[in-house]
Motif scaffolding. Structure first.
Motif, mmCIF file in Angstrom:
data_model
loop_
_atom_site.group_PDB
_atom_site.id
_atom_site.type_symbol
_atom_site.label_atom_id
_atom_site.label_comp_id
_atom_site.label_asym_id
_atom_site.label_seq_id
_atom_site.Cartn_x
_atom_site.Cartn_y
_atom_site.Cartn_z
ATOM 1 N N ALA A 123 24.377 39.085 66.339
ATOM 2 C CA ALA A 123 23.238 38.198 66.082
ATOM 3 C C ALA A 123 22.046 38.618 66.935
ATOM 4 C CB ALA A 123 23.625 36.747 66.371
ATOM 5 N N GLU A 124 22.315 38.893 68.195
ATOM 6 C CA GLU A 124 21.247 39.338 69.098
ATOM 7 C C GLU A 124 20.615 40.625 68.600
ATOM 8 O OE1 GLU A 124 23.463 37.997 73.115
ATOM 9 O OE2 GLU A 124 22.529 39.998 73.152
ATOM 10 N N SER A 125 21.493 41.560 68.199
ATOM 11 C CA SER A 125 21.008 42.870 67.779
ATOM 12 C C SER A 125 20.125 42.762 66.546
ATOM 13 C CB SER A 125 22.184 43.802 67.477
ATOM 14 O OG SER A 125 23.032 43.867 68.592
ATOM 15 N N ILE A 126 20.545 41.921 65.602
ATOM 16 C CA ILE A 126 19.729 41.760 64.385
ATOM 17 C C ILE A 126 18.391 41.134 64.758
ATOM 18 C CG2 ILE A 126 19.554 40.572 62.150
ATOM 19 C CD1 ILE A 126 22.596 40.862 61.910
ATOM 20 N N ASN A 127 18.446 40.141 65.662
ATOM 21 C CA ASN A 127 17.198 39.489 66.075
ATOM 22 C C ASN A 127 16.250 40.434 66.799
ATOM 23 O OD1 ASN A 127 17.404 36.968 64.992
ATOM 24 N ND2 ASN A 127 18.629 36.177 66.684
ATOM 25 N N SER A 128 16.811 41.463 67.414
ATOM 26 C CA SER A 128 15.948 42.365 68.177
ATOM 27 C C SER A 128 15.271 43.420 67.292
ATOM 28 C CB SER A 128 16.751 43.053 69.280
ATOM 29 O OG SER A 128 17.568 44.045 68.705
ATOM 30 N N LEU A 129 15.619 43.452 66.002
ATOM 31 C CA LEU A 129 14.949 44.404 65.110
ATOM 32 C C LEU A 129 13.483 43.983 64.945
ATOM 33 C CD1 LEU A 129 17.593 44.692 62.208
ATOM 34 C CD2 LEU A 129 17.208 46.346 64.035
ATOM 35 N N GLU A 174 22.856 51.571 68.109
ATOM 36 C CA GLU A 174 22.468 51.768 69.507
ATOM 37 C C GLU A 174 22.771 50.504 70.323
ATOM 38 O OE1 GLU A 174 21.386 53.568 72.777
ATOM 39 O OE2 GLU A 174 21.598 54.593 70.825
ATOM 40 N N LYS A 175 22.391 49.342 69.771
ATOM 41 C CA LYS A 175 22.592 48.059 70.461
ATOM 42 C C LYS A 175 24.071 47.735 70.623
ATOM 43 C CE LYS A 175 18.331 46.375 70.720
ATOM 44 N NZ LYS A 175 17.737 45.923 71.982
ATOM 45 N N LYS A 180 31.734 50.631 70.492
ATOM 46 C CA LYS A 180 32.116 51.843 69.776
ATOM 47 C C LYS A 180 33.633 52.004 69.705
ATOM 48 C CE LYS A 180 31.223 56.724 69.854
ATOM 49 N NZ LYS A 180 30.900 57.833 70.724
ATOM 50 N N ASP A 181 34.278 51.891 70.865
ATOM 51 C CA ASP A 181 35.732 52.080 70.909
ATOM 52 C C ASP A 181 36.444 51.029 70.065
ATOM 53 O OD1 ASP A 181 35.399 54.220 72.515
ATOM 54 O OD2 ASP A 181 35.774 53.113 74.382
ATOM 55 N N TYR A 182 35.876 49.826 70.088
ATOM 56 C CA TYR A 182 36.462 48.740 69.312
ATOM 57 C C TYR A 182 36.413 49.077 67.812
ATOM 58 C CZ TYR A 182 36.953 44.053 67.297
ATOM 59 O OH TYR A 182 37.353 42.982 66.560
ATOM 60 N N PHE A 183 35.255 49.595 67.359
ATOM 61 C CA PHE A 183 35.118 49.937 65.933
ATOM 62 C C PHE A 183 36.048 51.082 65.566
ATOM 63 C CE2 PHE A 183 30.616 48.284 66.566
ATOM 64 C CZ PHE A 183 30.907 47.050 66.026
ATOM 65 N N ILE A 184 36.137 52.071 66.455
ATOM 66 C CA ILE A 184 37.056 53.188 66.191
ATOM 67 C C ILE A 184 38.477 52.649 66.097
ATOM 68 C CG2 ILE A 184 38.056 55.294 67.170
ATOM 69 C CD1 ILE A 184 35.252 55.871 68.337
ATOM 70 N N GLY A 185 38.784 51.677 66.994
ATOM 71 C CA GLY A 185 40.104 51.045 66.984
ATOM 72 C C GLY A 185 40.387 50.405 65.637
ATOM 73 N N LEU A 186 39.410 49.703 65.090
ATOM 74 C CA LEU A 186 39.575 49.077 63.778
ATOM 75 C C LEU A 186 39.814 50.138 62.718
ATOM 76 C CD1 LEU A 186 36.733 46.380 63.632
ATOM 77 C CD2 LEU A 186 39.157 46.011 64.014
ATOM 78 N N MET B 1 30.170 67.528 63.555
ATOM 79 C CA MET B 1 30.386 66.109 63.862
ATOM 80 C C MET B 1 29.211 65.566 64.637
ATOM 81 S SD MET B 1 33.297 65.152 66.525
ATOM 82 C CE MET B 1 32.994 64.396 68.044
ATOM 83 N N GLY B 2 28.470 64.764 63.986
ATOM 84 C CA GLY B 2 27.252 64.273 64.597
ATOM 85 C C GLY B 2 27.541 63.132 65.539
ATOM 86 N N THR B 3 27.199 63.271 66.798
ATOM 87 C CA THR B 3 27.282 62.111 67.667
ATOM 88 C C THR B 3 26.044 61.283 67.388
ATOM 89 O OG1 THR B 3 26.104 63.211 69.428
ATOM 90 C CG2 THR B 3 28.500 63.373 69.469
ATOM 91 N N ASN B 4 26.045 60.106 67.926
ATOM 92 C CA ASN B 4 24.968 59.179 67.638
ATOM 93 C C ASN B 4 23.602 59.775 67.956
ATOM 94 O OD1 ASN B 4 23.829 56.773 66.935
ATOM 95 N ND2 ASN B 4 23.840 56.058 69.047
ATOM 96 N N SER B 5 23.529 60.378 69.148
ATOM 97 C CA SER B 5 22.224 60.772 69.644
ATOM 98 C C SER B 5 21.585 61.900 68.825
ATOM 99 C CB SER B 5 22.326 61.171 71.109
ATOM 100 O OG SER B 5 23.423 62.052 71.263
ATOM 101 N N ASN B 6 22.415 62.834 68.325
ATOM 102 C CA ASN B 6 21.774 63.924 67.617
ATOM 103 C C ASN B 6 21.704 63.750 66.099
ATOM 104 O OD1 ASN B 6 24.337 64.564 66.816
ATOM 105 N ND2 ASN B 6 24.607 66.142 68.406
ATOM 106 N N ARG B 7 21.998 62.553 65.659
ATOM 107 C CA ARG B 7 21.801 62.263 64.244
ATOM 108 C C ARG B 7 20.305 62.045 64.019
ATOM 109 N NH1 ARG B 7 26.631 60.644 61.577
ATOM 110 N NH2 ARG B 7 27.654 59.678 63.313
ATOM 111 N N SER B 8 19.750 62.675 63.001
ATOM 112 C CA SER B 8 18.315 62.508 62.757
ATOM 113 C C SER B 8 18.080 61.235 61.954
ATOM 114 C CB SER B 8 17.782 63.701 61.987
ATOM 115 O OG SER B 8 18.248 63.626 60.649
ATOM 116 N N ASN B 9 16.812 60.836 61.895
ATOM 117 C CA ASN B 9 16.481 59.647 61.113
ATOM 118 C C ASN B 9 16.885 59.800 59.647
ATOM 119 O OD1 ASN B 9 15.567 58.367 63.311
ATOM 120 N ND2 ASN B 9 13.374 58.622 62.849
#
Lengths: 196, 338
Positions: A123-129, A174-175, A180-186, B1-9
């Protein structure tokens, strides 16, 4: 989904504990509605069915026996109520067949439940867009509009919508990078299920 | 394998398009083989993230708090039907139920104190909310709010039962038609006439209020001036008010569903402003809650709490409105979540 206190919660519910009832309600309400809506494609009806279920859960709490898990019980009840509903619509043959053929009821947690902290962070991340980007993102994800429809609605080019959606995804990623690890876990969990 | 940072827009644009623009069901990543997992994990992870964001937006649509109120009102309708007989039986046993709250200049109180014996030997117990409950000689039960006092005789006289009160109290008056029950509250007097009622007064306004539940109550004042109303008969649902400064008596319908919340911890909020909610909570839980920003006072709340902890209630309020609670001792501050 946490289940360690589920038995205890269920026992408290049987004794008429309103706090236990509310805990169960708050844990499952939205997820059950989401599940019912997937079957009925009708939000209002979905909520009605889930509310019926909770009114009954309270009034019949004393005679309630749940062999497997409370979660399974709730989802199965909603599923049966939805099937009844579909029957009411007299389109049972058309839709119910698909559902009933899928007899085994597997509730993939990440299809229905979201960690509280993660939900907050999202929710925070969406609001920060930035405002415009957020508007475009919400039209796509909340209202389900196609890029073209968004472009028309906001008087923008489709290209702009595409770019903004890309930027929104990038910024959200980014936010939410702490997860990240949690999503990879899923993801791994889902994949390993496919290979079971 | 693109990591987050080097993925372009452009990469992100393509990713977003493949996630969001394909018809439902088609955007499930196809390449699940373990060899591809390593190279695809970045994409897969983003796909999962996007799915959780969608799930969050989906679940957010459903207003659990409002739904819970609906469920409770349906449950209550069911129980009312089965519980009406019990309530009726109870009504027969208790001739008068009244809530009385007075806080006034103490001079009058001391006058009464001389006339009434103060006895400490009556049956006094403490209920689960920490409130004193006193059973008087005639069987009348009194629950005292905090910082409140009652003066009563060991034995009542032959004609009347008289007590005096400072602060706030709830009375369940035992029936006795031959001996009226009379409460002296500052310059006001409350006489139990019929079955059941309640009395209430707010100290900060320097007034005495009487709220009647059932039956009839006579509400009168000490100062007998010929030009103004000196006594009122109050019916169920009515509230009588005596203003100490103007010495005027008046009545209207009671519109506060939470007037007994200090005793019951039962609170009903129906599109109630946060300002009013806080006022009620401060009174019921004897705490000091404030908002950091006056604009928060206008937020509305729908909720029904029955014997919940203050922490639980504050959690409901803050999660409903995206607020956070900062606690310092007995003082709570509600702030917008940063």
């Amino acid at each position: 989904m946490e289940t360690k206190n589920e038995k205890e919660l269920f026992n408290q519910l049987k004794q008429g504990d309103k706090i236990a009832f509310e805990t169960i309600f708050n844990t499952y309400y939205a997820s059950l509605c989401h599940y019912a809506n997937r079957m009925l494609d009708d939000d209002e009806k979905a909520e009605e069915i889930v509310q019926d279920l909770f009114v009954n859960l309270w009034s019949k709490r004393k005679s309630l026996n749940v062999e497997s898990s409370l979660k399974y019980y709730l989802f199965r009840s909603v599923r049966n109520l939805c099937l009844n509903q579909i029957q009411h619509f007299k389109i049972r043959e058309k839709y119910a067949k698909n559902v009933t053929e899928n007899q085994d009821l597997t509730i993939q947690d990440d299809d229905y439940f979201i960690e509280v902290d993660l939900a907050k962070k999202i929710a925070e991340s969406i609001n920060s867009l930035p405002e415009k980007r957020r508007q475009i993102f919400k039209l796509s994800r909340e209202e389900g509009l196609k890029y073209k429809e968004i472009a028309e609605k906001l008087n923008l080019s489709v290209k702009t919508v595409e770019a903004q959606m890309g930027l929104a995804l990038k910024q959200l990623r980014e936010k939410l990078k702490d997860y990240k690890d949690y999503f990879i876990g899923l993801a791994i969990f889902k994949i390993s299920r496919l290979f079971d | 394998m693109g990591t987050n940072s080097n993925r372009s827009n452009e990469d992100w644009e393509r990713l977003a398009k493949s996630l969001y623009e394909k018809p439902a069901g088609e955007h499930e990543p196809k390449d699940f083989s373990p060899e591809n997992l390593a190279t695809n994990s970045g994409k897969e992870e983003i796909y999962r993230m996007a799915k959780q964001i969608d799930l969050h937006l989906n679940l957010k649509k459903y207003d659990s708090h409002r739904a819970l109120q609906k469920v409770y009102s349906r449950i209550n309708k069911q129980t009312e039907r089965s519980g009406s007989r019990i309530i009726f039986m109870r009504a027969l046993k208790i001739a008068a139920v009244l809530l009385l709250a007075v806080l006034i200049g103490s001079s009058i109180y001391f006058i009464h104190e001389k006339n009434l014996q103060t006895v400490a030997t009556a049956e006094v117990t403490v209920d689960d909310l920490g409130l004193s409950q006193i059973e008087l000689a005639d069987g009348t039960k009194v629950t005292l709010n905090r910082d409140s006092k009652i003066n009563y005789p060991d034995e009542f006289g032959t004609d009347t039962r008289e007590v005096s009160i400072v602060g706030e109290a709830f009375f369940e008056v035992a029936p006795n038609a031959n001996k009226p029950f009379i409460i002296h509250a500052g310059e006001a007097t409350i006489k139990v006439l019929g079955t059941s009622f309640s009395v209430n007064a707010y100290p900060e306004n320097d007034k005495v209020e009487v709220i009647v539940e059932t039956g009839k109550v006579k509400f009168s004042k000490l100062d007998n001036s010929p030009k103004t109303t000196n006594e009122l008969i109050l019916d169920p649902g009515e509230k009588g008010t005596y203003i100490n400064t103007s010495k005027l008596l008046s009545k209207c319908m009671n519109d506060d569903p939470n007037f007994l919340a200090w005793k019951t911890h039962k609170l009903v909020f129906n599109k109630t402003s946060l300002k009013e909610v806080i006022k009620q909570l401060n009174k019921a839980y004897h705490v000091q809650i404030d908002t950091a920003d006056p604009s928060l006072n206008k937020l509305l709340l729908n909720a029904h709490f029955e014997r919940e902890s203050l922490n639980f209630i504050l959690e409901v309020i803050s999660s409903t409105h995206g607020l956070k609670v900062v606690k310092k001792g007995e003082h709570y501050m509600l702030k917008k979540e940063a």
